[in-house]
Enzyme design. Structure first.
Site, PDB file in Angstrom:
ATOM      1  N   ASP A 103      46.931  31.644  48.797  1.00 24.02           N
ATOM      2  CA  ASP A 103      46.304  32.160  47.059  1.00 24.02           C
ATOM      3  C   ASP A 103      47.491  31.563  46.288  1.00 24.02           C
ATOM      4  O   ASP A 103      48.398  30.760  45.860  1.00 24.02           O
ATOM      5  CB  ASP A 103      46.133  33.735  46.963  1.00 24.02           C
ATOM      6  CG  ASP A 103      47.718  34.105  46.808  1.00 24.02           C
ATOM      7  OD1 ASP A 103      48.008  35.186  47.210  1.00 24.02           O
ATOM      8  OD2 ASP A 103      48.966  33.583  46.521  1.00 24.02           O
ATOM      9  N   SER A 104      46.039  31.664  45.154  1.00 27.08           N
ATOM     10  CA  SER A 104      46.861  31.125  43.892  1.00 27.08           C
ATOM     11  C   SER A 104      47.648  31.347  43.122  1.00 27.08           C
ATOM     12  O   SER A 104      48.039  30.666  42.164  1.00 27.08           O
ATOM     13  CB  SER A 104      45.663  30.231  43.260  1.00 27.08           C
ATOM     14  OG  SER A 104      44.684  32.215  42.395  1.00 27.08           O
ATOM     15  N   GLY A 105      47.676  32.884  43.174  1.00 27.50           N
ATOM     16  CA  GLY A 105      48.889  33.268  42.196  1.00 27.50           C
ATOM     17  C   GLY A 105      48.146  34.270  41.655  1.00 27.50           C
ATOM     18  O   GLY A 105      48.224  35.045  40.954  1.00 27.50           O
ATOM     19  N   GLY A 106      46.900  33.653  40.987  1.00 24.48           N
ATOM     20  CA  GLY A 106      45.774  34.751  39.545  1.00 24.48           C
ATOM     21  C   GLY A 106      45.770  36.034  40.157  1.00 24.48           C
ATOM     22  O   GLY A 106      45.595  37.114  39.635  1.00 24.48           O
ATOM     23  N   PHE A 107      45.465  36.535  41.473  1.00 23.07           N
ATOM     24  CA  PHE A 107      45.453  37.641  41.714  1.00 23.07           C
ATOM     25  C   PHE A 107      46.298  38.742  41.568  1.00 23.07           C
ATOM     26  O   PHE A 107      46.594  39.822  41.022  1.00 23.07           O
ATOM     27  CB  PHE A 107      44.342  38.053  43.800  1.00 23.07           C
ATOM     28  CG  PHE A 107      44.123  39.840  43.497  1.00 23.07           C
ATOM     29  CD1 PHE A 107      45.195  40.402  44.141  1.00 23.07           C
ATOM     30  CD2 PHE A 107      43.222  40.172  43.103  1.00 23.07           C
ATOM     31  CE1 PHE A 107      45.263  41.865  44.495  1.00 23.07           C
ATOM     32  CE2 PHE A 107      42.603  41.148  43.026  1.00 23.07           C
ATOM     33  CZ  PHE A 107      43.557  42.233  44.334  1.00 23.07           C
ATOM     34  N   ASP A 152      41.937  38.368  55.039  1.00 21.73           N
ATOM     35  CA  ASP A 152      43.336  38.880  54.648  1.00 21.73           C
ATOM     36  C   ASP A 152      43.286  39.929  54.532  1.00 21.73           C
ATOM     37  O   ASP A 152      42.791  40.449  53.546  1.00 21.73           O
ATOM     38  CB  ASP A 152      44.052  37.564  54.045  1.00 21.73           C
ATOM     39  CG  ASP A 152      44.042  38.673  53.181  1.00 21.73           C
ATOM     40  OD1 ASP A 152      42.946  38.000  51.817  1.00 21.73           O
ATOM     41  OD2 ASP A 152      44.960  38.961  52.079  1.00 21.73           O
ATOM     42  N   ASP A 161      41.453  31.397  40.308  1.00 23.42           N
ATOM     43  CA  ASP A 161      40.652  31.601  39.889  1.00 23.42           C
ATOM     44  C   ASP A 161      40.903  33.274  38.680  1.00 23.42           C
ATOM     45  O   ASP A 161      41.995  33.145  38.490  1.00 23.42           O
ATOM     46  CB  ASP A 161      39.825  32.131  41.238  1.00 23.42           C
ATOM     47  CG  ASP A 161      40.127  33.538  41.460  1.00 23.42           C
ATOM     48  OD1 ASP A 161      41.110  33.844  41.691  1.00 23.42           O
ATOM     49  OD2 ASP A 161      39.684  34.524  42.290  1.00 23.42           O
TER      50      ASP A 161
HETATM   51  O1  LIG Z   1      38.810  37.412  43.368  1.00 27.65           O
HETATM   52  C1  LIG Z   1      39.857  37.048  43.884  1.00 27.65           C
HETATM   53  N1  LIG Z   1      40.389  36.079  44.383  1.00 27.65           N
HETATM   54  C2  LIG Z   1      41.754  36.106  44.467  1.00 27.65           C
HETATM   55  N2  LIG Z   1      42.805  36.384  44.853  1.00 27.65           N
HETATM   56  C3  LIG Z   1      42.018  38.075  45.215  1.00 27.65           C
HETATM   57  C4  LIG Z   1      42.278  38.876  46.166  1.00 27.65           C
HETATM   58  C5  LIG Z   1      42.217  39.954  46.324  1.00 27.65           C
HETATM   59  N3  LIG Z   1      42.644  40.903  47.247  1.00 27.65           N
HETATM   60  C6  LIG Z   1      41.908  41.913  46.909  1.00 27.65           C
HETATM   61  N4  LIG Z   1      41.925  43.426  47.675  1.00 27.65           N
HETATM   62  C7  LIG Z   1      43.121  43.492  48.115  1.00 27.65           C
HETATM   63  C8  LIG Z   1      43.073  44.880  48.041  1.00 27.65           C
HETATM   64  N5  LIG Z   1      44.757  45.641  49.333  1.00 27.65           N
HETATM   65  C9  LIG Z   1      43.846  46.840  50.653  1.00 27.65           C
HETATM   66  C10 LIG Z   1      44.841  47.737  51.150  1.00 27.65           C
HETATM   67  O2  LIG Z   1      45.847  48.286  50.179  1.00 27.65           O
HETATM   68  C11 LIG Z   1      46.441  46.645  49.326  1.00 27.65           C
HETATM   69  C12 LIG Z   1      45.008  46.540  48.850  1.00 27.65           C
HETATM   70  N6  LIG Z   1      40.336  42.024  46.219  1.00 27.65           N
HETATM   71  C13 LIG Z   1      40.933  40.194  46.221  1.00 27.65           C
HETATM   72  C14 LIG Z   1      39.999  39.706  45.047  1.00 27.65           C
HETATM   73  C15 LIG Z   1      40.516  38.261  45.314  1.00 27.65           C
END
Ligand SMILES: O=c1[nH]cnc2cc3nc(NCCN4CCOCC4)[nH]c3cc12
Length: 373
Positions: A92-96, A267, A147
């Site tokens: 992933d990009s690191g942004g989240f 994922d 993003d």
């Molecule tokens: O918009 C996104 N952009 C880039 N990466 C992401 C990663 C993301 N990861 C989640 N949710 C993770 C939810 N997990 C469920 C299990 O417990 C930890 C959190 N939502 C996400 C949204 C994005």
């Protein structure tokens, strides 16, 4: 940028079964990607991950750039060699993670500056730097654009500002990625739960020419029904020929319902994270092995899962390991959950190929009804 060949072999309704072909190997879809956050799928050997059926794993740019450092990983041969995984890898990009973990982050139109949650050191991510880390230093087969994961809930105005920023960063990510011919880059759709904004973001991302399309801004607390509704209003704007990836998803019921709506890749840390805390996912639904009712239960976690952790150890033994705080508890349960998620994806792929996915979906909706919340 390469566009990896994506061959759809069977469909049932909107569900698709296919193969995404990469230089490091084929990815059978629908696919679940175990998360290898800091270069490790926590508590598992990579051989266990591979034997469980995973074709691809995910690495987190944020964690690896902070420790051990992206340039250091490159000096040590890149992430595949460093972590002993020779199959395809998506980063992933690191942004989240910057949004969910970093301290004192400062956003500007060109990127984000933040302090490490580990040692407080200052770091900066721009679209170009994120691509450099993912594709050059870590050596990802599939990189993700930088993003902004839009906060949920938010106003229509805020959602549009955020998706416009992500569209701009997507264009900059593509320009930075350039014409690498053995790696690809996926774009990310935002737009919160607004139909018009999800359409605007989807059309924008599709027009930019990525090798795959991710749905972002989900699994952020909106709940199962809202997540499904947002997928429903986004997928119609996506071309059939590109893989579709919902980020951060999810529970088994989320996977089944997203596949039914046309999603190909997933994922989530859930298998290993819930495994570390005693939650076992099974075909009959989740069970917490710490529950006293298992203290003398000699049955295995799940006889239908072809994994030693699923068949060779009793629930009573799992109960004991977790009550005693033994290391083997999280190790074995992470192994079982990883194998269960892969067994679920294999059954989904087989059911689509054999025209019985809707029957499987209906059975699992009933078995897992209580897990939708
Ligand atoms: O918009 C996104 N952009 C880039 N990466 C992401 C990663 C993301 N990861 C989640 N949710 C993770 C939810 N997990 C469920 C299990 O417990 C930890 C959190 N939502 C996400 C949204 C994005």
């Amino acid at each position: 940028m390469a566009t990896f060949p994506f061959e759809i072999k069977a469909t049932e309704g909107k569900a698709r079964a296919g193969v995404l072909k990469t230089p490091r190997g084929d990815i059978r879809t629908p696919a679940f990607m175990p998360v290898g956050t800091a270069g490790t799928v926590k508590a598992l050997y990579m051989d266990q991950v591979k034997d469980a059926g995973a074709d691809i794993i995910l690495g987190n740019t944020y964690h690896l750039m902070l420790r051990p450092g992206a340039e250091r990983v490159q000096r040590l041969g890149g992430l595949h060699a460093f972590a002993h995984w020779d199959g395809p890898m998506l980063t992933d990009s690191g942004g989240f993670q910057v949004w969910s973990l970093a301290q004192l982050r400062k956003m500007d139109p060109d990127g984000v500056t933040f302090q490490s949650h580990i040692d407080g050191s200052t770091h900066r991510l721009t679209p170009a730097r994120s691509i450099e880390i993912q594709a050059d230093l870590l050596g990802a087969d599939i990189s993700m654009q930088l993003d902004e994961c839009t906060d949920y809930p938010c106003s229509h105005e805020e959602a549009e500002r955020s998706l416009d920023l992500s569209l701009d960063w997507g264009q900059r990510s593509l320009e930075a990625f350039g014409d690498r011919d053995s790696q690809t880059l996926f774009g990310i759709i935002q737009g919160s739960n607004y139909a018009d904004l999800r359409e605007k973001s989807a059309k924008g991302v599709v027009s930019q020419g990525f090798g795959g399309i991710a749905l972002g801004g989900l699994a952020v607390g909106e709940g199962h029904e809202q997540m499904c509704a947002t997928i429903d209003l986004t997928v119609p704007h996506l071309p059939d020929h590109l893989p579709r990836y919902v980020m951060g998803v999810g529970k088994p019921i989320d996977l089944v319902e997203s596949v039914a709506r046309g999603i190909d890749m997933f994922d989530c840390v859930l298998p290993t994270r819930s495994g570390r805390h005693g939650q076992a996912w099974t075909w009959d639904g989740p069970v917490n092995v710490k529950n006293a009712k298992f203290a003398e239960d000699l049955s295995p976690l799940d006889e239908a899962v072809n994994c030693p952790a699923s068949q060779d150890y009793s629930r009573a033994y799992y109960h004991h390991l977790f009550k005693a705080g033994e290391y083997l508890g999280p190790m074995l349960l992470s192994w079982h959950n990883t194998a269960f998620f892969q067994a679920l994806m294999q059954e989904i792929r087989d059911s689509i190929a054999e025209g019985r996915f809707e029957a499987l979906r209906s059975r699992l909706q009933t078995a897992w009804a209580s897990t939708k919340s």
